[in-house]
Scaffold this motif. Structure first.
Motif, PDB file in Angstrom:
ATOM      1  N   ALA A   7      45.826 -37.304 -34.039  1.00 26.29           N
ATOM      2  CA  ALA A   7      44.705 -36.496 -33.535  1.00 26.29           C
ATOM      3  C   ALA A   7      43.434 -37.315 -33.282  1.00 26.29           C
ATOM      4  O   ALA A   7      42.795 -37.133 -32.245  1.00 26.29           O
ATOM      5  CB  ALA A   7      44.429 -35.335 -34.484  1.00 26.29           C
ATOM      6  N   PRO A   8      43.041 -38.229 -34.171  1.00 30.73           N
ATOM      7  CA  PRO A   8      41.811 -38.995 -33.907  1.00 30.73           C
ATOM      8  C   PRO A   8      41.884 -39.892 -32.664  1.00 30.73           C
ATOM      9  O   PRO A   8      40.861 -40.352 -32.171  1.00 30.73           O
ATOM     10  CB  PRO A   8      41.637 -39.850 -35.169  1.00 30.73           C
ATOM     11  CG  PRO A   8      42.399 -39.136 -36.229  1.00 30.73           C
ATOM     12  CD  PRO A   8      43.554 -38.479 -35.515  1.00 30.73           C
ATOM     13  N   HIS A   9      43.080 -40.129 -32.150  1.00 36.03           N
ATOM     14  CA  HIS A   9      43.248 -40.979 -30.974  1.00 36.03           C
ATOM     15  C   HIS A   9      43.236 -40.172 -29.682  1.00 36.03           C
ATOM     16  O   HIS A   9      43.241 -40.740 -28.594  1.00 36.03           O
ATOM     17  CB  HIS A   9      44.543 -41.785 -31.088  1.00 36.03           C
ATOM     18  CG  HIS A   9      44.588 -42.619 -32.332  1.00 36.03           C
ATOM     19  ND1 HIS A   9      43.782 -43.717 -32.519  1.00 36.03           N
ATOM     20  CD2 HIS A   9      45.307 -42.483 -33.468  1.00 36.03           C
ATOM     21  CE1 HIS A   9      44.018 -44.239 -33.712  1.00 36.03           C
ATOM     22  NE2 HIS A   9      44.926 -43.507 -34.307  1.00 36.03           N
ATOM     23  N   CYS A  10      43.196 -38.870 -29.797  1.00 37.14           N
ATOM     24  CA  CYS A  10      43.171 -37.990 -28.627  1.00 37.14           C
ATOM     25  C   CYS A  10      41.794 -38.076 -27.951  1.00 37.14           C
ATOM     26  O   CYS A  10      40.760 -38.135 -28.617  1.00 37.14           O
ATOM     27  CB  CYS A  10      43.466 -36.557 -29.075  1.00 37.14           C
ATOM     28  SG  CYS A  10      43.533 -35.389 -27.728  1.00 37.14           S
ATOM     29  N   VAL A  28      43.710 -31.796 -25.811  1.00 41.45           N
ATOM     30  CA  VAL A  28      43.395 -31.653 -27.235  1.00 41.45           C
ATOM     31  C   VAL A  28      44.684 -31.751 -28.041  1.00 41.45           C
ATOM     32  O   VAL A  28      45.766 -31.410 -27.557  1.00 41.45           O
ATOM     33  CB  VAL A  28      42.678 -30.311 -27.532  1.00 41.45           C
ATOM     34  CG1 VAL A  28      41.327 -30.257 -26.840  1.00 41.45           C
ATOM     35  CG2 VAL A  28      43.527 -29.139 -27.103  1.00 41.45           C
ATOM     36  N   PRO A  29      44.572 -32.215 -29.279  1.00 45.72           N
ATOM     37  CA  PRO A  29      45.784 -32.322 -30.106  1.00 45.72           C
ATOM     38  C   PRO A  29      46.300 -30.939 -30.482  1.00 45.72           C
ATOM     39  O   PRO A  29      45.536 -29.988 -30.610  1.00 45.72           O
ATOM     40  CB  PRO A  29      45.300 -33.096 -31.337  1.00 45.72           C
ATOM     41  CG  PRO A  29      43.830 -32.869 -31.394  1.00 45.72           C
ATOM     42  CD  PRO A  29      43.379 -32.667 -29.971  1.00 45.72           C
ATOM     43  N   THR A  30      47.590 -30.843 -30.629  1.00 47.11           N
ATOM     44  CA  THR A  30      48.191 -29.562 -31.016  1.00 47.11           C
ATOM     45  C   THR A  30      48.265 -29.404 -32.524  1.00 47.11           C
ATOM     46  O   THR A  30      48.520 -28.320 -33.021  1.00 47.11           O
ATOM     47  CB  THR A  30      49.600 -29.427 -30.409  1.00 47.11           C
ATOM     48  OG1 THR A  30      50.378 -30.559 -30.795  1.00 47.11           O
ATOM     49  CG2 THR A  30      49.514 -29.353 -28.894  1.00 47.11           C
ATOM     50  N   SER A  31      48.055 -30.496 -33.262  1.00 51.55           N
ATOM     51  CA  SER A  31      48.038 -30.425 -34.724  1.00 51.55           C
ATOM     52  C   SER A  31      47.081 -31.488 -35.254  1.00 51.55           C
ATOM     53  O   SER A  31      46.666 -32.379 -34.533  1.00 51.55           O
ATOM     54  CB  SER A  31      49.450 -30.645 -35.285  1.00 51.55           C
ATOM     55  OG  SER A  31      49.879 -31.970 -35.006  1.00 51.55           O
ATOM     56  N   ALA A  32      46.780 -31.379 -36.537  1.00 53.15           N
ATOM     57  CA  ALA A  32      45.842 -32.325 -37.160  1.00 53.15           C
ATOM     58  C   ALA A  32      46.601 -33.478 -37.804  1.00 53.15           C
ATOM     59  O   ALA A  32      46.292 -33.898 -38.907  1.00 53.15           O
ATOM     60  CB  ALA A  32      44.974 -31.605 -38.177  1.00 53.15           C
ATOM     61  N   ASP A  33      47.581 -34.003 -37.094  1.00 49.18           N
ATOM     62  CA  ASP A  33      48.350 -35.118 -37.654  1.00 49.18           C
ATOM     63  C   ASP A  33      47.599 -36.441 -37.445  1.00 49.18           C
ATOM     64  O   ASP A  33      46.476 -36.465 -36.953  1.00 49.18           O
ATOM     65  CB  ASP A  33      49.758 -35.168 -37.063  1.00 49.18           C
ATOM     66  CG  ASP A  33      49.757 -35.420 -35.558  1.00 49.18           C
ATOM     67  OD1 ASP A  33      48.720 -35.818 -35.012  1.00 49.18           O
ATOM     68  OD2 ASP A  33      50.826 -35.231 -34.939  1.00 49.18           O
ATOM     69  N   ALA A  34      48.217 -37.525 -37.792  1.00 52.74           N
ATOM     70  CA  ALA A  34      47.566 -38.839 -37.744  1.00 52.74           C
ATOM     71  C   ALA A  34      47.179 -39.264 -36.330  1.00 52.74           C
ATOM     72  O   ALA A  34      46.291 -40.096 -36.152  1.00 52.74           O
ATOM     73  CB  ALA A  34      48.480 -39.887 -38.375  1.00 52.74           C
TER      74      ALA A  34
END
Length: 177
Positions: free
Chosen positions: A153-156, A145-151
């Motif tokens: 994140a949708p590619h995780c 899972v992503p650690t932040s909601a940066d750009a």
């Protein structure tokens, strides 16, 4: 990545009892089926998926395996496990034993199969490890899972999986920060 790791283990004769372990719903059965499908040409006498979810007792395991393989037991004084070993002991098989967690008292049966059927490999799925010396543990973890909601994140993978499932339920779903 997991399929490649399983392929390496399933083609290595040092591993005869491989267990895929993880929480319910994480994909153990599906991964085992895909890994087994890749091995169809590796095992001379076949690859079989044995569904154990409906099996209620350890004593029913040999009959379930036999039924899956299209074998029948004779009316004899020999036990079902002894008959099963007579029928498959010389065969080269991969048996996928799916949903073993409620049959943990049957681990001795697995050891008997390994000892008396030297060309059989067992791929077991369970919510808990078998705790056998012969076991090679393949533990499934959740998707990263992503650690932040940066750009990024949708590619995780976990976010993509979530969006796919949400979109199946609601065609108007859109991912937002």
């Amino acid at each position: 990545e997991e399929l490649a790791q399983l392929h390496d283990r399933l083609t290595n004769p040092a591993y005869r009892l491989l267990s895929i372990v993880g929480p319910g719903g994480i994909g153990k059965s599906r991964l085992a089926q895909q890994a087994a499908a890749q091995q169809v040409n590796t095992f001379r006498d076949g690859v079989y998926f044995v569904a154990l979810a409906p099996v209620q007792t350890v004593e029913s395991i040999p009959a379930t395996i036999a039924e899956t393989l299209g074998l029948n037991f004779a009316a004899t004084t020999k036990s079902q496990i002894d008959q099963l070993i007579e029928m498959i002991g010389a065969k080269q098989l991969l048996l996928v034993l799916d949903n073993f967690e409620h049959l943990m008292a049957g681990t001795g049966l697995l050891l008997t199969l390994l000892q008396q059927a030297p060309n059989i490999m067992l791929l077991v799925t369970s919510r808990e490890q078998l705790n056998l010396q012969a076991e090679d543990l393949f533990e499934l973890q959740g998707l990263p899972v992503p650690t932040s909601a940066d750009a990024s994140a949708p590619h995780c993978a976990a976010v993509r999986f979530f969006v796919d499932r949400a979109h199946r339920l609601d065609k108007h779903f859109n991912l937002t920060a």
